[in-house]
Scaffold this motif. Structure first.
Motif, PDB file in Angstrom:
ATOM      1  N   TRP A 157       0.834  -1.197   0.000  1.00 36.78           N
ATOM      2  CA  TRP A 157       0.000   0.000   0.000  1.00 36.78           C
ATOM      3  C   TRP A 157       0.870   1.248   0.000  1.00 36.78           C
ATOM      4  CZ3 TRP A 157      -4.814   0.220  -1.227  1.00 36.78           C
ATOM      5  CH2 TRP A 157      -5.631  -0.872  -1.000  1.00 36.78           C
ATOM      6  N   ARG A 158       2.093   1.090   0.531  1.00 37.30           N
ATOM      7  CA  ARG A 158       2.921   2.281   0.673  1.00 37.30           C
ATOM      8  C   ARG A 158       3.287   2.904  -0.666  1.00 37.30           C
ATOM      9  NH1 ARG A 158       7.833   1.544   2.525  1.00 37.30           N
ATOM     10  NH2 ARG A 158       7.499  -0.683   2.749  1.00 37.30           N
ATOM     11  N   ASN A 159       3.598   2.040  -1.631  1.00 32.24           N
ATOM     12  CA  ASN A 159       3.964   2.679  -2.892  1.00 32.24           C
ATOM     13  C   ASN A 159       2.816   2.703  -3.897  1.00 32.24           C
ATOM     14  OD1 ASN A 159       4.121   0.010  -3.416  1.00 32.24           O
ATOM     15  ND2 ASN A 159       6.358  -0.043  -3.580  1.00 32.24           N
ATOM     16  N   ILE A 160       1.599   2.674  -3.372  1.00 34.53           N
ATOM     17  CA  ILE A 160       0.446   2.905  -4.235  1.00 34.53           C
ATOM     18  C   ILE A 160      -0.332   4.073  -3.619  1.00 34.53           C
ATOM     19  CG2 ILE A 160      -1.488   1.817  -5.386  1.00 34.53           C
ATOM     20  CD1 ILE A 160      -0.346  -0.863  -4.611  1.00 34.53           C
ATOM     21  N   PRO A 161       0.221   5.258  -3.691  1.00 31.82           N
ATOM     22  CA  PRO A 161      -0.419   6.361  -2.991  1.00 31.82           C
ATOM     23  C   PRO A 161      -1.824   6.651  -3.493  1.00 31.82           C
ATOM     24  CG  PRO A 161       1.338   7.137  -4.421  1.00 31.82           C
ATOM     25  CD  PRO A 161       1.375   5.664  -4.440  1.00 31.82           C
ATOM     26  N   THR A 162      -2.043   6.522  -4.800  1.00 27.26           N
ATOM     27  CA  THR A 162      -3.364   6.860  -5.311  1.00 27.26           C
ATOM     28  C   THR A 162      -4.397   5.895  -4.748  1.00 27.26           C
ATOM     29  OG1 THR A 162      -2.710   5.586  -7.205  1.00 27.26           O
ATOM     30  CG2 THR A 162      -2.662   7.977  -7.437  1.00 27.26           C
ATOM     31  N   ALA A 163      -4.019   4.598  -4.718  1.00 31.13           N
ATOM     32  CA  ALA A 163      -4.941   3.597  -4.214  1.00 31.13           C
ATOM     33  C   ALA A 163      -5.246   3.865  -2.755  1.00 31.13           C
ATOM     34  CB  ALA A 163      -4.335   2.222  -4.373  1.00 31.13           C
ATOM     35  N   LYS A 164      -4.207   4.237  -2.024  1.00 37.22           N
ATOM     36  CA  LYS A 164      -4.399   4.474  -0.601  1.00 37.22           C
ATOM     37  C   LYS A 164      -5.357   5.649  -0.399  1.00 37.22           C
ATOM     38  CE  LYS A 164      -1.808   5.044   3.619  1.00 37.22           C
ATOM     39  NZ  LYS A 164      -0.536   5.390   4.197  1.00 37.22           N
ATOM     40  N   THR A 165      -5.109   6.698  -1.162  1.00 37.47           N
ATOM     41  CA  THR A 165      -5.979   7.871  -1.057  1.00 37.47           C
ATOM     42  C   THR A 165      -7.407   7.485  -1.398  1.00 37.47           C
ATOM     43  OG1 THR A 165      -4.089   8.918  -2.069  1.00 37.47           O
ATOM     44  CG2 THR A 165      -5.970  10.323  -1.609  1.00 37.47           C
ATOM     45  N   LEU A 166      -7.545   6.729  -2.495  1.00 34.73           N
ATOM     46  CA  LEU A 166      -8.888   6.325  -2.901  1.00 34.73           C
ATOM     47  C   LEU A 166      -9.542   5.476  -1.831  1.00 34.73           C
ATOM     48  CD1 LEU A 166      -8.553   5.534  -6.670  1.00 34.73           C
ATOM     49  CD2 LEU A 166     -10.099   7.137  -5.604  1.00 34.73           C
ATOM     50  N   PHE A 167      -8.719   4.568  -1.254  1.00 36.99           N
ATOM     51  CA  PHE A 167      -9.249   3.703  -0.209  1.00 36.99           C
ATOM     52  C   PHE A 167      -9.737   4.555   0.962  1.00 36.99           C
ATOM     53  CE2 PHE A 167      -8.487   1.643   3.870  1.00 36.99           C
ATOM     54  CZ  PHE A 167      -9.387   0.600   3.767  1.00 36.99           C
ATOM     55  N   VAL A 168      -8.895   5.501   1.379  1.00 36.92           N
ATOM     56  CA  VAL A 168      -9.279   6.368   2.505  1.00 36.92           C
ATOM     57  C   VAL A 168     -10.556   7.117   2.154  1.00 36.92           C
ATOM     58  CG1 VAL A 168      -8.597   8.409   3.823  1.00 36.92           C
ATOM     59  CG2 VAL A 168      -6.953   6.596   3.417  1.00 36.92           C
ATOM     60  N   MET A 169     -10.623   7.588   0.893  1.00 34.41           N
ATOM     61  CA  MET A 169     -11.817   8.332   0.480  1.00 34.41           C
ATOM     62  C   MET A 169     -13.057   7.459   0.563  1.00 34.41           C
ATOM     63  SD  MET A 169     -10.247  10.535  -2.611  1.00 34.41           S
ATOM     64  CE  MET A 169     -11.788  10.784  -3.459  1.00 34.41           C
ATOM     65  N   ILE A 170     -12.938   6.235   0.001  1.00 28.81           N
ATOM     66  CA  ILE A 170     -14.089   5.322   0.017  1.00 28.81           C
ATOM     67  C   ILE A 170     -14.450   4.988   1.459  1.00 28.81           C
ATOM     68  CG2 ILE A 170     -14.788   2.952  -0.467  1.00 28.81           C
ATOM     69  CD1 ILE A 170     -13.852   3.174  -3.140  1.00 28.81           C
ATOM     70  N   PHE A 171     -13.413   4.734   2.253  1.00 26.85           N
ATOM     71  CA  PHE A 171     -13.653   4.379   3.642  1.00 26.85           C
ATOM     72  C   PHE A 171     -14.378   5.516   4.361  1.00 26.85           C
ATOM     73  CE2 PHE A 171     -12.449   3.939   8.105  1.00 26.85           C
ATOM     74  CZ  PHE A 171     -12.817   2.613   8.320  1.00 26.85           C
ATOM     75  N   MET A 172     -13.852   6.713   4.172  1.00 23.12           N
ATOM     76  CA  MET A 172     -14.461   7.871   4.828  1.00 23.12           C
ATOM     77  C   MET A 172     -15.891   8.051   4.325  1.00 23.12           C
ATOM     78  SD  MET A 172     -12.172   8.736   6.843  1.00 23.12           S
ATOM     79  CE  MET A 172     -12.640  10.281   7.543  1.00 23.12           C
ATOM     80  N   ALA A 173     -16.050   7.906   2.980  1.00 23.27           N
ATOM     81  CA  ALA A 173     -17.386   8.080   2.407  1.00 23.27           C
ATOM     82  C   ALA A 173     -18.334   7.047   3.003  1.00 23.27           C
ATOM     83  CB  ALA A 173     -17.320   7.952   0.896  1.00 23.27           C
ATOM     84  N   GLY A 174     -17.838   5.800   3.119  1.00 21.42           N
ATOM     85  CA  GLY A 174     -18.661   4.722   3.677  1.00 21.42           C
ATOM     86  C   GLY A 174     -19.049   5.018   5.108  1.00 21.42           C
ATOM     87  N   ILE A 175     -18.055   5.399   5.912  1.00 19.56           N
ATOM     88  CA  ILE A 175     -18.331   5.714   7.317  1.00 19.56           C
ATOM     89  C   ILE A 175     -19.302   6.891   7.390  1.00 19.56           C
ATOM     90  CG2 ILE A 175     -17.297   6.536   9.476  1.00 19.56           C
ATOM     91  CD1 ILE A 175     -16.669   3.606   8.839  1.00 19.56           C
ATOM     92  N   GLY A 176     -19.040   7.870   6.526  1.00 21.09           N
ATOM     93  CA  GLY A 176     -19.922   9.046   6.457  1.00 21.09           C
ATOM     94  C   GLY A 176     -21.336   8.612   6.142  1.00 21.09           C
ATOM     95  N   LEU A 177     -21.450   7.677   5.190  1.00 22.34           N
ATOM     96  CA  LEU A 177     -22.771   7.195   4.784  1.00 22.34           C
ATOM     97  C   LEU A 177     -23.469   6.508   5.947  1.00 22.34           C
ATOM     98  CD1 LEU A 177     -24.221   7.290   2.090  1.00 22.34           C
ATOM     99  CD2 LEU A 177     -23.522   4.941   1.700  1.00 22.34           C
ATOM    100  N   ILE A 178     -22.695   5.651   6.647  1.00 23.53           N
ATOM    101  CA  ILE A 178     -23.286   4.940   7.786  1.00 23.53           C
ATOM    102  C   ILE A 178     -23.768   5.957   8.818  1.00 23.53           C
ATOM    103  CG2 ILE A 178     -22.801   3.385   9.724  1.00 23.53           C
ATOM    104  CD1 ILE A 178     -20.815   1.940   7.950  1.00 23.53           C
ATOM    105  N   VAL A 179     -22.875   6.908   9.148  1.00 21.42           N
ATOM    106  CA  VAL A 179     -23.241   7.897  10.165  1.00 21.42           C
ATOM    107  C   VAL A 179     -24.474   8.670   9.714  1.00 21.42           C
ATOM    108  CG1 VAL A 179     -22.473  10.027  11.296  1.00 21.42           C
ATOM    109  CG2 VAL A 179     -20.926   8.080  11.119  1.00 21.42           C
ATOM    110  N   SER A 180     -24.479   9.068   8.406  1.00 25.32           N
ATOM    111  CA  SER A 180     -25.635   9.843   7.948  1.00 25.32           C
ATOM    112  C   SER A 180     -26.900   9.010   8.008  1.00 25.32           C
ATOM    113  CB  SER A 180     -25.472  10.375   6.533  1.00 25.32           C
ATOM    114  OG  SER A 180     -24.193  10.292   6.108  1.00 25.32           O
ATOM    115  N   ILE A 181     -26.787   7.726   7.609  1.00 21.13           N
ATOM    116  CA  ILE A 181     -28.000   6.894   7.638  1.00 21.13           C
ATOM    117  C   ILE A 181     -28.513   6.785   9.066  1.00 21.13           C
ATOM    118  CG2 ILE A 181     -28.830   4.529   7.364  1.00 21.13           C
ATOM    119  CD1 ILE A 181     -27.229   4.348   4.831  1.00 21.13           C
TER     120      ILE A 181
END
Ligand code: C2E
Ligand code: CA
Ligand code: CA
Length: 720
Positions: free
Chosen positions: A7-31
Motif C-alpha cells: 500500500w505504501r507505494n500505491i499512494p493513489t490507491a491508498k488515497t482512494l481507499f481512505v476516500m471510500i472508507f471515509m465516504a462509507g463511514i460518512g454514509l453509515i453515520v448519515s444513515i
C-alpha cells in the motif's frame, strides 16, 4: 533496486481507499443520524399532535361541561310548571327544594340551584342541598356578573340560556343562567317581573376524572398555578384567570419510537454491514487495480533483462529533480560496451543476455549512494547522481567500471573480453536540461569510442562541436549515397618481379560532395560508427566488381571495414555481389585490418574460412601499425599481408624497418602468404622492397589511385 508492492507505494490507491472508507463511514453515520433524527422528529411531531389533540379535548371537555349546565338550565327554566310556581306571588319553597334543591343528591349533575328576581337578587337558593340564604350575587363571583352584564337585556326577553365559568366562594364552577319561561308562547307576567334560574356545578376531582375518562385525557386535574408547559389556563366568563388544567401527556411518539427503535437498530446494522461490505469489496478491487497499474508502471520503467530501471525511468527521475528546480550539480555517466555485438554474433544471444545480466549486477554494486543506474538499451548503461560530490563520484564510478570491464569476465566456462567507452557530463539543471546532460554524456562516450575505446571521456564544448560535425557528415554520407555522389577509384598493384600491374585496390572517392571532396580517412570512420558503412561498402564492392569484370586477368582488392566484417550475413552479401556482377570469386581479395581480427578472433576466423570457401582471398591490411606478430596472425590463414606504408616507407632510411620488412616477408612466405608493400613512393624504396622479397608493390611511385577509364588506359600502355 528492490521494488516491492505494498500500500505504501500505491499512494493513489491508498488515497482512494481512505476516500471510500471515509465516504462509507460518512454514509453509515448519515444513515444512522437520518433514521434517528427522523424517528425523533416523527415522535416529537406525533407528541405535539397528540398534545394539541389533548388540549383540544380539554377545551372540548370544558365546553361540554359548560354546555351540560346550559342544557340543565334549559330543561329546568323553560318549563311551564316552573313558570307557574315561580311567577306566583309567593314562592313555594318546598316545591323548589323538591324540584331542584334535592336534585344535587340524586343525580350529581349540579350542586346549586338559585332563583333570581328581575333585579338579579337571590329569591331562593339551594347549594349542595342546603338552603342558600344570601341575597346578592357576591357568592357567584365575576363570571356570573359578566354573563348577566353582557346579556341582561337579552336575558329578560329571550329564550337564550347563558352559561360560562366563574369562581364562586366555594370554588371554580360551571354556571348557567336563563329566564324561567313557558315552553310555548311568550311569558305573560305583569310588569317587568322576572324569574331567572341559575345552576352551578363546581369543579372537583370527580368531575375532572369523569371528563378525563370521556375525553381520554390522562389524569386531568386542576391547579391554581401553572405547573408545566402544557398547563392550560382556565378563564372565567369575565376573563379572569381561575387556574390551570393539567394532564399527563401520553407521548405516543416516544412510545412508537421505543417500539420502532429495535427495528431501526436492525436496519442500521444491516445498512452498516452492507456499506462495510461495499467498502471491503471496492477496496479489494481498488487495490487490485492499483497494484495492476503500479505493476504496469513498474514494468514500463524496468528493463526486462537486467531488472534495472530503463531509460524512461532514469529520464523521469532526472526530470523530477529538475522540476524541483534542483540547483545541485548532476552528473550523468554514459557507458557503452565495446565489442558486445561480437559476443552476440559469436556466442549467440543467450550468452549476450547473460553477459548483460552479469555486467548489470556488478555495475549496480558499484553505484555510489544516491546514484541511479539504468540500462538504456542494448549494451548501454547510464548512471546519474546529484549533489556537491556528484562529479567526483561519477568519475570514481566510471573508473571502477573500467577496471572491472578491463579484466576478463567469466561466464560459465567461457572467458569473455569486453571493454567499455564511458562519457561523463556534469552540470546544474539550471544550466542545461536533463536531456541535454544525457546528450553531452553521449557525446563524451562517443568520443571515448572514437579515440580508442576502453576509456573515459569528460564532456567539453569542443567535443560537442566535433560531434556536431560528425553528425553533419553522417547526414551528408546518407544523402550522398542516395544522390550517387560516390565513385570508386583504383590503385594499381604491381608484381615486383615482372613490374606488371596484376591487381588493383579499390578506393572509395566522394567527388560530388556539395561541400567539397574529402578523403576516405575523413569519412570512413563515421560511416562505420553510424552503420552507413554497410551500404557504402556494398556500393564499393558492387561497383568495383562490375568495373573490373571485363578485364579477366586483373585481380581486385577491396577494403572491408571491421563493421562490415562483423555482419553475420557478410559472406552471403559478398557471394550475392559476385553472383550479380558475374565476377569470379578467385579474382577478388578482401582487405581486413588487424584491429578487427584481434578484437574478434573467433568471428574473424570463421568469416575467413567462409570467404575462402567462396574462392575469395583475404588480405591483412596495414600490417605494422598494430602490435601483433606475424606468428600470431598465421592461424587466420591470410592469403596476403599488406605491409603498411608507415613501415614500408621507412625502408630507404631506417635499417631496423628494412630488417623488419625482410623478416616479415620471410616468415610470410614460409607460411605461404604473399606480401604486398604499400606506400612505395620512390625508386629506392621500390628496389629495397623488391630486394626484401615483397611479392607485390603499391604506391605513388607506380601510380596514384585513378578512375577505371584511366586504369584501362594504363593497362594498355603497360601491356604494350
Ligand atoms: P588503405 O587501405 O591503406 O589504402 C591505401 C591508401 O594509401 C590510399 O589512401 C592510397 O591513396 C594511399 N597511398 C597509396 N600509395 C601511397 C603512397 O605511395 N604514399 C602515400 N602517402 N599514400 C599512398 P586513400 O584512398 O585516401 O584511403 C585511405 C584509407 O581509407 C584506406 O587505406 C582504407 O583504409 C580506407 N578506404 C579507402 N577506400 C575504402 C573503401 O572502399 N572501404 C573501406 N572500408 N575503406 C576504404
Ligand atoms: Ca587497403
Ligand atoms: Ca593499407
Amino acid at each position: 533496486m528492490h521494488l516491492t508492492l505494498s500500500w505504501r507505494n500505491i499512494p493513489t490507491a491508498k488515497t482512494l481507499f481512505v476516500m471510500i472508507f471515509m465516504a462509507g463511514i460518512g454514509l453509515i453515520v448519515s444513515i444512522v443520524a437520518l433514521l434517528y433524527l427522523s424517528l425523533h422528529l416523527i415522535s416529537t411531531k406525533t407528541n405535539e399532535i397528540d398534545e394539541h389533540r389533548t388540549a383540544l379535548s380539554v377545551q372540548g371537555a370544558i365546553q361540554t361541561s359548560v354546555n351540560r349546565v346550559s342544557s340543565l338550565v334549559i330543561d329546568n327554566a323553560v318549563w311551564d310548571d316552573a313558570v307557574r310556581e315561580l311567577y306566583s306571588p309567593k314562592l313555594d319553597t318546598e316545591w323548589l327544594y323538591n324540584t331542584w334543591g334535592a336534585g344535587f343528591k340524586i343525580n350529581n349533575l349540579y350542586d346549586g340551584t338559585f332563583v333570581l328576581d328581575e333585579h338579579f337578587n337571590v329569591l331562593w337558593g339551594s347549594f349542595q342541598s342546603q338552603p342558600f340564604t344570601e341575597n346578592d350575587l357576591s357568592f357567584f363571583g365575576d363570571g356570573l356578573k359578566a354573563l348577566i352584564d353582557k346579556h341582561s337585556n337579552a336575558l329578560s326577553k329571550e329564550k337564550n340560556i347563558y352559561a360560562g365559568i366563574t369562581r364562586t366562594r366555594h370554588g371554580v364552577a360551571f354556571i348557567g343562567i336563563g329566564l324561567v319561561r313557558p315552553m310555548v308562547g311568550p311569558l305573560q307576567v305583569s310588569g317587568d317581573m322576572r324569574r331567572y334560574l341559575v345552576i352551578t356545578r363546581h369543579l372537583n376531582s370527580q368531575i375532572l376524572s369523569d371528563l378525563g375518562a370521556t375525553f381520554q385525557i390522562d389524569r386531568l386535574n386542576y391547579t391554581p398555578n401553572k405547573i408545566n408547559d402544557m398547563s392550560m389556563p382556565l378563564n372565567s366568563s369575565a376573563g379572569e384567570l381561575l387556574g390551570y388544567l393539567n394532564w399527563q401527556a401520553r407521548l405516543p411518539g416516544a412510545q412508537a419510537a421505543r417500539a420502532a427503535s429495535s427495528d431501526i437498530t436492525q436496519i442500521v446494522t444491516l445498512a452498516a454491514a452492507l456499506i462495510l461490505l461495499f467498502i471491503l469489496v471496492s477496496s479489494v478491487g481498488l487495490y487490485k487495480l492499483a497494484r495492476g497499474e503500479s505493476q504496469a508502471r513498474l514494468v514500463a520503467r524496468t528493463d526486462w533483462l537486467s531488472h534495472l530501471p530503463n531509460r524512461r525511468a532514469l529520464i523521469e527521475a532526472l526530470e523530477q529533480v529538475s522540476l524541483r528546480g534542483d540547483i545541485d550539480v548532476k552528473s550523468v555517466v554514459f557507458i557503452d560496451l565495446d565489442g558486445f555485438k561480437d559476443v552476440n554474433d559469436i556466442y549467440g544471444h543467450s550468452v549476450g543476455d547473460d553477459l548483460i545480466i552479469a555486467i548489470a549486477k556488478t555495475l549496480r554494486e558499484r553505484v555510489p549512494p544516491g546514484g541511479m543506474l539504468a540500462r538504456m538499451g542494448g549494451d548501454e548503461f547510464a548512471m546519474t547522481i546529484g549533489g556537491d560530490r556528484a562529479e567526483a563520484q561519477a568519475s570514481a564510478f566510471a573508473g571502477a567500471v573500467l577496471d572491472f570491464l578491463n579484466a576478463p569476465i567469466r561466464l560459465g566456462d567461457r572467458t569473455i573480453h569486453i571493454s567499455a567507452s564511458i562519457g561523463i557530463a556534469s552540470g546544474t539543471l539550471i544550466e542545461c536540461t536533463s536531456s541535454e546532460l544525457f546528450r553531452r554524456a553521449d557525446i563524451a562516450m562517443y568520443h571515448a569510442k572514437m579515440t580508442g575505446k576502453g576509456r573515459v571521456t569528460h564532456y567539453d564544448a569542443e567535443l560537442n562541436s566535433a560531434r556536431e560535425q560528425q553528425l553533419a557528415l553522417e547526414d551528408q554520407i546518407r544523402g550522398g549515397l542516395e544522390r550517387d555522389e560516390f565513385d570508386v577509384w583504383y590503385q594499381p598493384i604491381i608484381d615486383a618481379r615482372s613490374q606488371k600491374m596484376t591487381s588493383v585496390e579499390a578506393l572509395v572517392r566522394w567527388p560530388r560532395r556539395p561541400q567539397g571532396e574529402i578523403g576516405p580517412d575523413a569519412f570512413i570512420t563515421i560511416a562505420e560508427t553510424s552503420g552507413l558503412i554497410y551500404k557504402l561498402g556494398q556500393f564499393v564492392l558492387h561497383r568495383a566488381c562490375s568495373d573490373l569484370e571485363p578485364f579477366g586477368d586483373l585481380k581486385l582488392s577491396v577494403n572491408i571495414s571491421p563493421a562490415q566484417f562483423r555482419d553475420p550475413e557478410f559472406e552471403d552479401k559478398v557471394a550475392n555481389v559476385l553472383d550479380i556482377t558475374h565476377f569470379p570469386a578467385n579474382r577478388l581479395q578482401l582487405e581486413v585490418t588487424e584491429t578487427y581480427v584481434l578484437e574478434n578472433p573467433e568471428r574473424a576466423r570463421s568469416a575467413i574460412v567462409n570467404l575462402k570457401a567462396l574462392g575469395t582471398a583475404v588480405a591483412l591490411d596495414d600490417f605494422g601499425t598494430g602490435y601483433s606478430s606475424i606468428g600470431y596472425l598465421r592461424r587466420f590463414n591470410f592469403d596476403t599481408i599488406k605491409i603498411d606504408k608507415s613501415l614500408a616507407g621507412l625502408v630507404d632510411n631506417d635499417e631496423q624497418a628494412a630488417a623488419l620488412v625482410s623478416g616479415t616477408v620471410r616468415i610470410a612466405n614460409a607460411l605461404g602468404m604473399a606480401v604486398v608493400a604499400e606506400g612505395v613512393e620512390n625508386e629506392k624504396q621500390m628496389k629495397l622492397l623488391r630486394l626484401a622479397g615483397c611479392d607485390q608493390l603499391q604506391g605513388f611511385w607506380f601510380s596514384q589511385p585513378m578512375p577505371i577509364e584511366a586504369i584501362i588506359e594504363l593497362r594498355q600502355v603497360r601491356q604494350c
